[in-house]
Design an enzyme around this catalytic site. Structure first.
Site, PDB file in Angstrom:
ATOM      1  N   ARG A 243       0.845  -1.193   0.000  1.00 19.22           N
ATOM      2  CA  ARG A 243       0.000   0.000   0.000  1.00 19.22           C
ATOM      3  C   ARG A 243       0.880   1.243   0.000  1.00 19.22           C
ATOM      4  NH1 ARG A 243      -2.618  -3.738  -0.506  1.00 19.22           N
ATOM      5  NH2 ARG A 243      -4.497  -4.478   0.566  1.00 19.22           N
ATOM      6  N   GLU A 272      -0.570   8.147  -5.946  1.00 14.14           N
ATOM      7  CA  GLU A 272      -0.831   7.596  -7.282  1.00 14.14           C
ATOM      8  C   GLU A 272      -2.023   8.320  -7.899  1.00 14.14           C
ATOM      9  OE1 GLU A 272      -1.155   3.333  -7.492  1.00 14.14           O
ATOM     10  OE2 GLU A 272       0.305   3.069  -5.879  1.00 14.14           O
ATOM     11  N   HIS A 290       2.535  -0.148  -9.858  1.00 19.88           N
ATOM     12  CA  HIS A 290       1.418  -0.846  -9.207  1.00 19.88           C
ATOM     13  C   HIS A 290       0.977  -2.065 -10.019  1.00 19.88           C
ATOM     14  CE1 HIS A 290      -2.038  -0.097  -6.155  1.00 19.88           C
ATOM     15  NE2 HIS A 290      -1.844  -1.378  -6.322  1.00 19.88           N
TER      16      HIS A 290
END
Length: 316
Positions: A243, A272, A290
């Protein structure tokens, strides 16, 4: 019954849903258009891009189900949705192996300087080959080193299995009690070996591990900040494919610049999809956008699991 797979779904999962009589729309609807457009659908499936917050839920009283293709549900107001009678499902088991393999791709990258070599060889390889050879000649092996796993859920356990196969010493921490025994499958023959990893405190991992990988849910405050970084072994390597926000990025940059941390690998970021430039350009950070669960095999498993959950929900 109409389903909006707003962040896509594997073709096999889509076919399962269609064969069960559902209409599946896979064209993405921008976030700002969802309060109007989602009213056309009975269910929505998302990955990490689309957010299903309270305001969107309130705007779409027809919504009966929210599906998350993946582990984390940080982008969904889960309890509020459930309070409205909406089913919320995710697929925690399907992507664990893919994430664990990316952890080790990054670990091998760090100990052999592949992130930096791949930047510099195209530029200087033709003129400074021997200089680069010397610069990257001090790699180390993972075997015999200590890997600290923070968060020993499904992904943490898959990481431990690979680490054991590599010959690393594994110490693991979780906020909740866990079974320290993992089953390692050797080769394609299916031989199984049960191995017990050492349970540890977070403080012990921070102070003793050669490598630390994070696999915890989202928290409001960074788990690894300046204080924790200062307590780590000199030259520690950090991996975050869990995370954004678990590591204080500015503190990490300072620790990398000082040499306290020798290498970091990040697949997730504070803000992000626009990570800070200091992170993107740092020579001691290996970067991926990611993609922890982004393998063909994981996407197929996610699609099948999600489709099965949706079918089961509406056929109750």
């Amino acid at each position: 019954m109409k389903i909006l797979a707003n962040d896509g779904i594997d073709p096999i999962g889509k076919k399962m849903l269609e064969d069960a009589g559902f209409f599946v729309e896979t064209n993405n609807i921008p976030q700002d258009e969802l309060p109007i457009r989602l009213k056309e659908f009975d269910a929505i499936t998302v990955r990490s891009a689309t957010k299903v917050r309270k305001a969107l839920i309130d705007a779409c009283p027809n919504l009966k189900l929210i599906g998350r293709g993946g582990v984390g549900v940080d982008n969904i107001d889960v309890e509020y949705a459930k309070s409205k009678g909406i089913g919320v499902y995710n697929t925690p088991a399907s992507s664990s192996l893919s994430v664990a393999e990316l952890v080790f791709a990054q670990l091998f990258t760090g100990v052999r300087f592949l992130h930096d070599s791949n930047r510099k060889m195209p530029v200087d390889g033709g003129t400074k080959f021997n200089d680069l050879k010397k610069a990257y000649a001090k790699g180390v092996e993972l075997r015999g080193k200590t890997l600290g796993i923070v968060g020993f859920g499904r992904i943490g356990r898959e990481v431990a299995k690979i680490a054991i196969g590599v010959g690393m010493n594994v110490i693991a921490y979780d906020l909740f009690p866990f079974n320290p025994e993992v089953e390692v499958v050797l080769g394609t023959g299916g031989t199984k070996v049960n191995v017990t990893v050492k349970t540890s405190t977070l403080d012990e991992i921070i102070k003793t591990a050669d490598f630390i990988t994070l696999h915890t849910p989202f928290i409001d405050k960074a788990l690894i900040g300046a204080q924790e970084l200062a307590q780590m072994k000199k030259g520690v390597q950090l991996i975050n494919i869990s995370r954004g926000g678990l590591i204080d990025e500015l503190a990490l940059i300072e620790a990398l610049d000082s040499g306290q941390v020798s290498y970091a690998a990040l697949d997730v970021f504070d803000n992000e999809p626009t990570p800070r430039q200091e992170i993107l350009s740092h020579p001691r950070i290996s970067l991926t956008p990611h993609i922890g669960a982004a393998t063909n095999e994981a996407q197929e498993r996610i699609g099948v699991e999600l489709a099965s959950l949706i079918i089961g929900h509406f056929n109750k």
